[in-house]
Design a protein around this motif. Structure first.
Motif, mmCIF file in Angstrom:
data_model
loop_
_atom_site.group_PDB
_atom_site.id
_atom_site.type_symbol
_atom_site.label_atom_id
_atom_site.label_comp_id
_atom_site.label_asym_id
_atom_site.label_seq_id
_atom_site.Cartn_x
_atom_site.Cartn_y
_atom_site.Cartn_z
ATOM 1 N N PHE A 562 0.950 -1.432 0.399
ATOM 2 C CA PHE A 562 0.240 -0.014 0.032
ATOM 3 C C PHE A 562 0.889 0.850 -0.025
ATOM 4 O O PHE A 562 0.017 1.965 -1.049
ATOM 5 N N VAL A 563 1.721 1.534 0.789
ATOM 6 C CA VAL A 563 2.687 2.433 1.123
ATOM 7 C C VAL A 563 3.458 2.908 -0.314
ATOM 8 O O VAL A 563 3.516 3.596 -0.695
ATOM 9 N N GLN A 564 3.969 1.487 -1.043
ATOM 10 C CA GLN A 564 4.773 1.464 -2.315
ATOM 11 C C GLN A 564 3.809 2.620 -3.459
ATOM 12 O O GLN A 564 3.738 3.418 -3.940
ATOM 13 N N VAL A 565 2.630 1.532 -3.749
ATOM 14 C CA VAL A 565 1.636 2.442 -4.718
ATOM 15 C C VAL A 565 0.962 3.840 -4.346
ATOM 16 O O VAL A 565 0.905 4.462 -5.181
ATOM 17 N N PRO A 574 10.014 6.046 -4.322
ATOM 18 C CA PRO A 574 9.550 5.431 -3.455
ATOM 19 C C PRO A 574 10.743 4.809 -2.158
ATOM 20 O O PRO A 574 11.374 5.708 -2.362
ATOM 21 N N VAL A 575 9.907 4.266 -1.257
ATOM 22 C CA VAL A 575 10.766 4.246 -0.176
ATOM 23 C C VAL A 575 11.407 3.231 0.328
ATOM 24 O O VAL A 575 11.045 2.539 -0.176
ATOM 25 N N GLY A 584 10.011 -11.477 1.039
ATOM 26 C CA GLY A 584 9.838 -12.446 -0.234
ATOM 27 C C GLY A 584 8.782 -11.794 -1.709
ATOM 28 O O GLY A 584 8.524 -12.753 -1.869
ATOM 29 N N ARG A 585 9.150 -10.550 -1.597
ATOM 30 C CA ARG A 585 8.552 -9.875 -2.518
ATOM 31 C C ARG A 585 9.269 -8.675 -3.661
ATOM 32 O O ARG A 585 10.372 -8.880 -2.733
ATOM 33 N N GLU A 586 9.165 -8.211 -4.271
ATOM 34 C CA GLU A 586 10.114 -7.116 -5.113
ATOM 35 C C GLU A 586 9.042 -6.019 -4.356
ATOM 36 O O GLU A 586 7.476 -5.706 -3.929
ATOM 37 N N ALA A 587 9.193 -5.282 -4.245
ATOM 38 C CA ALA A 587 9.203 -3.630 -3.648
ATOM 39 C C ALA A 587 8.326 -2.608 -4.339
ATOM 40 O O ALA A 587 8.121 -1.889 -4.432
#
Length: 597
Positions: A562-565, A574-575, A584-587
């Motif tokens: 949520f923060v990135q989107v 992006p933070v 376990g995922r891309e940011a």
């Protein structure tokens, strides 16, 4: 076909809506004046004005018995009280007891009574206007409770009406009470003037205050009472965006709701034109958490990016309304929210959606073991409310007592958390009361530590209730989607249709065991509870649907999506995030994919 539900109006409510009581008291007060005028000073005439006074005292008994809130009863029954002062003056004059003291006492009572509606009206102008702005201490409330003036005036009027029985002491008492009320009225007037001047001074410099703060976005909110949860559930995650923002509300009631739950900058803008001053250069977007009718007042500023968050994830028709089209982006938890629009035949622009998960579930804990192996499972019963229309009434509360009784018979520990709006309906309020009493009695008899009342509904958050439970029974509600993140068993109650039709209408029910309610009873209750609390045959299906509803986002660092989107949509960099190997995922943010389970 079900007939639309017709809400009955009680005689008491009808009388209030039609202002029958004030009209009746006014009529009796006019009669009292005529009786006194025709009595030629007879002491018996005192009974006539005491009748409307007694009605006023009875109707305002709660206001008079309690500490006043705000302006209290100021201005209530003012016309009747003017007439009663006239009746008291006529009685004193005709009985020969008036004198200078009587004239002064009547005049003082009249002056303070004149001030009451003026104070009430001007207090409505001296509204709170801002909170939480750096370097500005805004006083949001009066220095004292103006409502104290009302009981003093009523006491002064009572003494005035009885003065014919003992003129000197009662007239003195009436005058002293009126003078005290007058002193409070003067203090209230000065206080109101000070508050109005402070508000106007702040408004004149609002753009300057906003420019200094540099908000990157606004959170715009308008809603009924007891709705602050709509905003408060998002605040921790909006704060993680790491940029200044301001909360914008449109009424005094909503201002006070938010001021009680956050210290973030908050500003009240009541009129349409008031919003113009918010358009400072730093602002890039606006977040919304509901589909309030007034949202269109802010959406008209096309230079900003308007993002709808809503305040829950459910299969209700209100979650797939065409109104969403007026926003630039619709942040959704998972693919299910996108497919829901197609289910309800609502065409949407393909690029409006962004899958961000439900950050509020990041702290939802997983199961502590297979449900059938637990000795004393805890079950959360979280029914919804009636909704605003018949088609959005999915509440199982009429059958709630039978559901809870069945859980107790199976030795379960119960967590009971009804929707906050359940108290608005007498029927649902009665069901809640019955369930709370049932749990209290069972706790006393068995020692089981059920969670209900203020503990579950106020002290604990929804996530706390999730984590205290091993399974859940709910309705078509946002809590179902959030609970899916736990992986624990859940059941949904169908209040109007059979299980197959219910599942076809509300796909989320495919992850649940469906309980069918008819006429306040659940037809398959025992069978459903056995599946929920013992065999749990739908476990794998439930985990698959959790991904469909809450996004294909690993549990570790779940809320970061949520923060990135959100930062991307606001045009922010992006933070920094943890190493993808750890999370376990891309940011990077993600546009809604085309997939269904």
């Amino acid at each position: 076909m079900r007939c639309p539900r017709v809400k009955a109006i009680s005689v008491k409510k009808a009388a209030t809506m039609l202002s029958l009581w004030p009209a009746a008291v006014n009529l009796l007060s006019v009669v009292a004046v005529l009786v006194v005028a025709a009595s030629a000073g007879s002491p018996a005439a005192i009974l006539a004005p005491l009748v409307p006074l007694a009605i006023i005292l009875w109707r305002q008994r709660r206001t008079l018995r309690r500490r006043p809130k705000g302006v209290g009863g100021l201005g209530r029954y003012a016309t009747s009280r003017f007439l009663l002062i006239a009746a008291a003056g006529a009685q004193l004059l005709l009985s020969g007891s008036a004198g200078a003291l009587g004239i002064i006492a009547c005049a003082a009572a009249l002056v303070v009574l004149v001030a009451e509606p003026i104070l009430r009206a001007t207090n409505g102008v001296a509204v709170p206007y801002a909170a939480g702005f750096p370097g500005h201490e805004a006083r949001r409330r009066a220095r004292f409770r103006y409502g104290w003036i009302f009981p003093l005036d009523v006491l002064a009027l009572t003494a005035l009406l009885l003065a014919v029985l003992a003129p000197v002491p009662l007239l003195v008492a009436s005058l002293l009470l009126s003078l005290l009320a007058a002193a409070l009225a003067v203090g209230a007037g000065l206080d109101i003037i000070g508050r109005i001047r402070a508000r106007r001074a702040f408004q004149a410099r609002l753009e300057e205050h906003l420019t200094a703060l540099g908000p990157v976005f606004y959170v715009y909110w308008d809603a009924p009472a007891r709705s602050a949860f709509q905003v408060s559930m998002w605040l921790p995650y909006l704060e993680r965006l790491g940029v200044p923002f301001v909360l914008v509300v449109r009424s005094v009631a909503t201002f006070r709701q938010l001021a009680a739950v956050t210290e973030q900058p908050l500003v009240l803008r009541r009129s349409l034109s008031d919003l113009d001053a918010l358009m400072v250069p730093s602002v890039r977007g606006v977040f919304y958490v509901n589909n309030s009718m007034r949202n269109n007042h802010m959406v008209r500023y096309s230079a900003l990016t308007h993002i709808q968050l809503l305040h829950g994830e459910s299969d209700k028709a209100s979650s797939a309304t065409p109104i969403i089209k007026m926003y630039d982006r619709d942040f959704v938890a998972g693919q299910a929210a996108i497919d829901r629009f197609e289910t309800f035949d609502v065409p949407m622009p393909a690029d409006i959606f962004r899958i961000v998960g439900r950050p509020q579930v990041e702290d939802v804990e997983g199961e502590r073991g297979a449900i059938g192996a637990l000795e004393e499972p805890s079950v959360l019963y979280a029914p919804t409310w009636l909704g605003y229309q018949e088609e959005t009434n999915y509440s199982s509360l009429p059958a709630g007592p039978s559901i809870v009784r069945a859980l107790l018979d199976r030795g379960c520990r119960v967590v009971f958390r009804p929707h906050p709006y359940s108290s608005r309906s007498p029927e649902l309020r009665a069901a809640c009361r019955e369930i709370r009493e049932m749990l209290a009695d069972d706790a006393a008899a068995t020692g089981r530590e059920h969670l209900f009342g203020a503990v579950a509904e106020k002290e604990m958050s929804v996530v706390d209730c999730f984590n205290a439970a091993d399974a859940m029974i709910s309705d078509v509600s946002a809590v179902v989607g959030d609970f899916l993140h736990s992986g624990k068993p859940l059941a949904m109650v169908s209040p109007r249709t059979g299980a197959e039709e219910f599942v076809a209408t509300f796909p989320m029910a495919r992850a649940a065991y469906v309980l069918v309610a008819e006429d306040g009873a659940v037809t398959n209750l025992q069978e459903g509870l056995t599946a929920l609390l013992a065999s749990d045959p739908r476990r794998e299906e439930r985990l698959r649907w959790a991904t469909y509803y809450l996004g294909d986002i690993p549990r570790d660092g779940y809320a970061e999506r949520f923060v990135q989107v959100a930062r991307q949509e606001l045009g922010l960099d992006p933070v920094p995030t943890r190493d993808p190997a750890e999370t376990g995922r891309e940011a990077s943010p993600e546009v809604a994919p085309e997939r269904t389970p």
